[in-house]
Design an enzyme around this catalytic site. Structure first.
Site: not given
Ligand code: NI
Length: 190
Positions: A49, A54, A106-107, A148-149, A152
């Protein structure tokens, strides 16, 4: 489509609550382009995701998709979804089966994993990219991805919710955390 650079832990924008998207803003070419870029950037980075903050855009938009993701082999298939202004509500389930725990990454925090406990059954109200209302229920690992998304969009990162004693770099994760310990769904581990 363009791959956008992904902001890393420490960038203040990752900590800022994102703004709601108005119907007019959603229809704009810039926002539709942003959604295309989020999807492309997520695919390129092999993420499950990605949320707009981000990539440096403080709007309440996130995308996710899982299709045999090598970074999260236990995840079920989740079709490509774009959520605009999502609202998540946790649903009560059977008392001893209302949470899941999984090692998240996480990216924006490359190389780190940590175990997070989350609601295992959620309802999501949102708009899709055309502006239509959607109502979707997610459970288990899919519910964790969505939570999680959406986190953010409120400036919350998985490290805020992780049991800090479980934080681990990916090399050590691969070496020391057996597959059976990476995901726990009410007692039904892999
Ligand atoms: Ni993340």
């Amino acid at each position: 489509m363009v791959y956008r650079p992904i902001l890393k832990l420490g960038h203040p924008l990752l900590r800022q609550p994102a703004e709601s998207v108005s119907p007019t803003e959603l229809q704009s070419p810039d926002t539709q382009q942003l959604i295309d870029d989020l999807i492309e950037t997520m695919h390129n980075a092999q993420g499950a995701g990605l949320a707009a903050p981000q990539v440096g855009v403080s709007l309440r938009i996130c995308v996710f998709e899982v299709n045999e993701n090598p970074r999260y082999p236990w995840l079920p298939t989740i079709e490509l979804t774009t959520l605009i202004n999502p609202q998540v509500s946790a649903l009560p389930t059977n008392d001893d089966h209302n949470a899941i725990e999984m090692y998240e990454g996480c990216l924006s925090i490359p190389g780190l994993r940590g175990k997070v406990r989350r609601s295992r059954l959620i309802d999501v109200d949102a708009l899709d990219r055309t502006g239509a209302s959607i109502h979707v229920r997610y459970e288990g690992a899919a519910a964790a991805v969505v939570q999680h998304e959406v986190d953010h969009l409120d400036g919350t990162l998985f490290v805020d919710r992780a049991d800090t004693q479980t934080l681990t770099f990916e090399t050590e994760y691969n070496r020391f955390i057996p597959l059976t310990a990476r995901f726990w769904d009410g007692g039904n581990s892999l």
